[in-house]
Design an enzyme around this catalytic site. Structure first.
Site, PDB file in Angstrom:
ATOM      1  N   LYS A  52     -19.867  83.386 -74.697  1.00 42.24           N
ATOM      2  CA  LYS A  52     -21.069  83.135 -74.177  1.00 42.24           C
ATOM      3  C   LYS A  52     -21.965  83.779 -75.126  1.00 42.24           C
ATOM      4  O   LYS A  52     -23.158  83.330 -75.506  1.00 42.24           O
ATOM      5  CB  LYS A  52     -21.230  83.381 -72.704  1.00 42.24           C
ATOM      6  CG  LYS A  52     -20.448  82.265 -71.783  1.00 42.24           C
ATOM      7  CD  LYS A  52     -20.370  82.962 -70.280  1.00 42.24           C
ATOM      8  CE  LYS A  52     -19.452  81.887 -69.496  1.00 42.24           C
ATOM      9  NZ  LYS A  52     -18.944  82.484 -68.212  1.00 42.24           N
ATOM     10  N   GLN A  96     -19.939  87.560 -64.112  1.00 41.88           N
ATOM     11  CA  GLN A  96     -18.570  86.896 -64.580  1.00 41.88           C
ATOM     12  C   GLN A  96     -17.526  86.835 -63.030  1.00 41.88           C
ATOM     13  O   GLN A  96     -17.526  87.932 -62.825  1.00 41.88           O
ATOM     14  CB  GLN A  96     -17.863  87.506 -65.838  1.00 41.88           C
ATOM     15  CG  GLN A  96     -16.761  86.677 -66.438  1.00 41.88           C
ATOM     16  CD  GLN A  96     -17.038  85.205 -66.792  1.00 41.88           C
ATOM     17  OE1 GLN A  96     -18.208  84.811 -67.336  1.00 41.88           O
ATOM     18  NE2 GLN A  96     -15.841  84.400 -66.936  1.00 41.88           N
ATOM     19  N   ASP A 119     -25.512  80.009 -63.674  1.00 40.91           N
ATOM     20  CA  ASP A 119     -24.457  79.281 -63.088  1.00 40.91           C
ATOM     21  C   ASP A 119     -24.533  78.229 -62.267  1.00 40.91           C
ATOM     22  O   ASP A 119     -23.799  77.333 -62.301  1.00 40.91           O
ATOM     23  CB  ASP A 119     -23.421  80.570 -62.624  1.00 40.91           C
ATOM     24  CG  ASP A 119     -22.436  80.839 -63.241  1.00 40.91           C
ATOM     25  OD1 ASP A 119     -21.876  80.334 -64.299  1.00 40.91           O
ATOM     26  OD2 ASP A 119     -22.007  82.112 -63.129  1.00 40.91           O
TER      27      ASP A 119
HETATM   28  N1  GUN Z   1     -15.014  82.341 -64.619  1.00 37.69           N
HETATM   29  C1  GUN Z   1     -14.588  81.376 -64.891  1.00 37.69           C
HETATM   30  N2  GUN Z   1     -15.647  80.362 -65.181  1.00 37.69           N
HETATM   31  C2  GUN Z   1     -16.812  80.671 -64.772  1.00 37.69           C
HETATM   32  C3  GUN Z   1     -17.900  80.264 -64.717  1.00 37.69           C
HETATM   33  O1  GUN Z   1     -18.341  79.280 -64.996  1.00 37.69           O
HETATM   34  N3  GUN Z   1     -18.967  81.189 -64.166  1.00 37.69           N
HETATM   35  C4  GUN Z   1     -18.708  82.578 -63.981  1.00 37.69           C
HETATM   36  N4  GUN Z   1     -19.895  83.381 -63.666  1.00 37.69           N
HETATM   37  N5  GUN Z   1     -17.440  83.177 -64.083  1.00 37.69           N
HETATM   38  C5  GUN Z   1     -16.572  82.154 -64.411  1.00 37.69           C
END
Ligand code: GUN
Length: 278
Positions: A52, A96, A119
């Site tokens: 990211k 996350q 998100d």
């Molecule tokens: N963990 C796995 N996929 C995601 C996601 O799309 N967002 C977040 N915040 N955590 C994750």
């Protein structure tokens, strides 16, 4: 043989468009910024967060990663989120998942201001265009649009009912006028239901769970599964080799939906930045 829906090519195209949009925003004095909070030492999460951060750099989004130790308390994390909520230079906040067991995920996610929730987890999925859409389902919708697959009137079957993917996916397909069924572990005669699907979305988290006998000839098959196997191999929820012979369109793993999720996160961050300054 199915046409492969190439998430890599589409995500690169979207990133190019975003670069231009970000350059425009910067000329207006708007500088999109994402902060990712990573708690603990989950190795898969570390890889996701690194990706990211890298993608942000590529399109010109400023990004910061806050790492907190495994023993972090819920209160400590809530305080960090609150500080980021208040910080006007921060447009997007992403905590996350998964979080260590002493922390309640729902409480933390709810504490993020909806206008900074890149998100899209707090999204109500109404027709409100200001809402930030959940990234993975939004990425799927973008892929369908790009492939020219119309959703209106189609039988859509989503396998999996997670809060992150299955439920919001069903809501977005419904919003696009699909006739939607959501299947889960208690569904009876699953194969009979999936065989009805014009558009089948697999979000179960079990490698090669969807086999060719569960798919209608000519169906559009979207694979949201990311199952990590030995030697870092990634497998989807769909038995690609067999299903590819029956489907009209199919997404690969890797190179499909996963890359779109990050592209949608970037898009949400840019939208959040543009909206918060208005
Ligand atoms: N963990 C796995 N996929 C995601 C996601 O799309 N967002 C977040 N915040 N955590 C994750």
């Amino acid at each position: 043989m199915a046409t492969i829906m190439d998430g890599k090519a589409l995500s690169l195209k979207l990133k190019e468009q975003m670069k231009q949009r970000i350059a425009q925003l910067k000329q207006q004095g708007i500088n999109p910024k994402l902060v990712v909070v990573l708690v603990g030492d989950n190795s898969a999460s570390q890889v996701y967060v690194r990706n990211k951060h890298k993608s942000c750099g590529e399109v010109g989004i400023e990004s910061e990663v806050i790492t907190m130790p495994e023993q972090t308390t819920q209160q400590e994390l809530l305080e960090v989120v609150e500080r980021l909520n208040q910080d006007e230079t921060v447009d997007g906040i992403l905590v996350q998942l998964p979080l260590p067991k002493q922390i309640d995920e729902k409480t933390v996610l709810r504490s993020i201001l909806p206008e900074k929730d890149v998100d899209g987890f707090t999204c109500r999925i109404s027709a409100d265009e200001r809402d930030l859409m959940p990234c993975t389902p939004a990425g799927v919708m973008e892929m369908l649009r790009y492939a020219g697959v119309a959703v209106a009137g189609k039988r859509c079957v989503v396998v999996g009912r997670s809060n992150i993917v299955g439920k919001p996916m069903a809501a977005l397909l419904l919003q696009a006028d699909g006739t939607v069924t959501v299947c889960h572990s208690k569904t009876r005669d699953l194969a009979a239901v999936t065989r009805e699907a014009d558009i089948l979305v697999a979000a179960v988290g079990k490698p090669h769970f969807i086999t060719a006998d569960m798919v209608k000839e000519g169906a559009v098959v979207i694979d949201v599964g990311v199952n990590r196997m030995a030697e870092k191999k990634l497998l989807g929820d769909v038995d690609f080799e067999a299903v590819e012979k029956k489907a009209s369109f199919i997404t690969p793993v890797p190179g499909g939906v996963g890359l779109m999720t990050i592209a949608m996160l970037m898009k949400n961050t840019v939208r959040a930045a543009a909206q918060q300054t208005i």
